[in-house]
Design a protein around this motif. Sequence first.
Motif, short mmCIF file in Angstrom:
data_model
loop_
_atom_site.label_atom_id
_atom_site.label_comp_id
_atom_site.label_asym_id
_atom_site.label_seq_id
_atom_site.Cartn_x
_atom_site.Cartn_y
_atom_site.Cartn_z
N ALA A 165 0.85 -1.20 0.00
CA ALA A 165 0.00 0.00 0.00
C ALA A 165 0.88 1.24 0.00
N GLU A 166 0.36 2.30 -0.64
CA GLU A 166 1.11 3.56 -0.68
C GLU A 166 0.21 4.77 -0.52
N GLY A 167 -0.78 4.95 -1.37
CA GLY A 167 -1.67 6.10 -1.25
C GLY A 167 -2.61 5.97 -0.06
N PRO A 168 -3.18 7.10 0.42
CA PRO A 168 -4.02 7.07 1.63
C PRO A 168 -5.19 6.10 1.55
N LYS A 169 -5.87 6.05 0.41
CA LYS A 169 -7.03 5.15 0.31
C LYS A 169 -6.60 3.68 0.38
N THR A 170 -5.49 3.36 -0.28
CA THR A 170 -5.01 1.98 -0.25
C THR A 170 -4.48 1.63 1.12
N LEU A 171 -3.80 2.56 1.78
CA LEU A 171 -3.29 2.32 3.12
C LEU A 171 -4.43 1.99 4.09
N ARG A 172 -5.47 2.80 4.03
CA ARG A 172 -6.60 2.57 4.94
C ARG A 172 -7.28 1.24 4.64
N LEU A 173 -7.48 0.95 3.36
CA LEU A 173 -8.14 -0.30 2.99
C LEU A 173 -7.28 -1.50 3.38
N ALA A 174 -5.98 -1.40 3.18
CA ALA A 174 -5.10 -2.51 3.59
C ALA A 174 -5.22 -2.76 5.08
N GLY A 175 -5.30 -1.70 5.87
CA GLY A 175 -5.50 -1.88 7.30
C GLY A 175 -6.81 -2.55 7.63
N GLU A 176 -7.82 -2.32 6.80
CA GLU A 176 -9.14 -2.93 7.02
C GLU A 176 -9.14 -4.42 6.71
N VAL A 177 -8.44 -4.84 5.62
CA VAL A 177 -8.67 -6.19 5.10
C VAL A 177 -7.48 -7.14 5.24
N ALA A 178 -6.26 -6.63 5.42
CA ALA A 178 -5.08 -7.50 5.37
C ALA A 178 -4.62 -7.90 6.76
N GLY A 179 -3.72 -8.89 6.79
CA GLY A 179 -3.09 -9.28 8.04
C GLY A 179 -1.80 -8.54 8.29
#
Length: 291
Positions: A160-174
Amino acid sequence: MTCVGAIFSPYPNPPEAFRAAVEAAEEAGVPELWIWEDCFRQSAFATASAALAWTERLRIGIGIAPMPLRNVAATAMEIASIERMFPGRLLPGVGHGVLPWMAQVGARAASPLTLMREYVPALRSLLAGEEVSVDGQYVKLDHVRLDWPPVAGPRVYCAAEGPKTLRLAGEVAGGVLLNSGYAPDALARSVETVRDGHAGAGRTDQLDVAAYVVAAFGPDAAARAAAGVDDTAPGSDPIAAVLAGTPDDVAGDIARFARAGIDDIVLLPPREESDLAAYFRNVGEVARLLG
């Protein structure tokens, strides 16, 4: 405790150099060796399997395998097979992939965020042994369950790099994997966004944040490391974004990145690094110094 690893980069190292590098990393006591699946250089799962077969202790990280290239069930089967053969030693990671490369093979997603939102939860559920049905824009599964799921599903990382991807990665990934080229203050902002996404999703499980950090050892280490950093990256500072010096210097300076919230610091050699065995000996010494 901060974990330290290293990277085998496909720039400029060809696949036939991989075995010697893997064996050197194991011998040096490097805890983790990460590989890239950059188009069109080397595959992720074939190289990870070979590395695990050649070694006894080394963990192998995949950072990352592009989601658009593979059906999620195929990715789950790959990870599950490797995990069952080499329990606890695979650190699988997925990501959007470089969009122009994905377009070259006809796999570019119109909405990479939608793909991640559908793909990663489905992948984690399959690896947990669950039966999964999804009728999404990109992921479609009809009562799919792995016959041979892992005994314990591995942590799945998202790049993840951009803010939207960072937040989504925190939501769905381990786990979340951050790119090199960012100084600790910029990384801290990224970590905060990741943690906000994790908490906002109501999750209380452990989330690991890993980051690539360019590191150099020996003469002119700081200059060589800084030359490998893209100073056009937002928030980057070539000197502040790297680690350099002796193993003692690097081990002491890692605290800057740990304070930014990085759990797993993966050292990236400068592209011109010609002696990977020596590089991995230095990384192994850093790992020993950190205990």
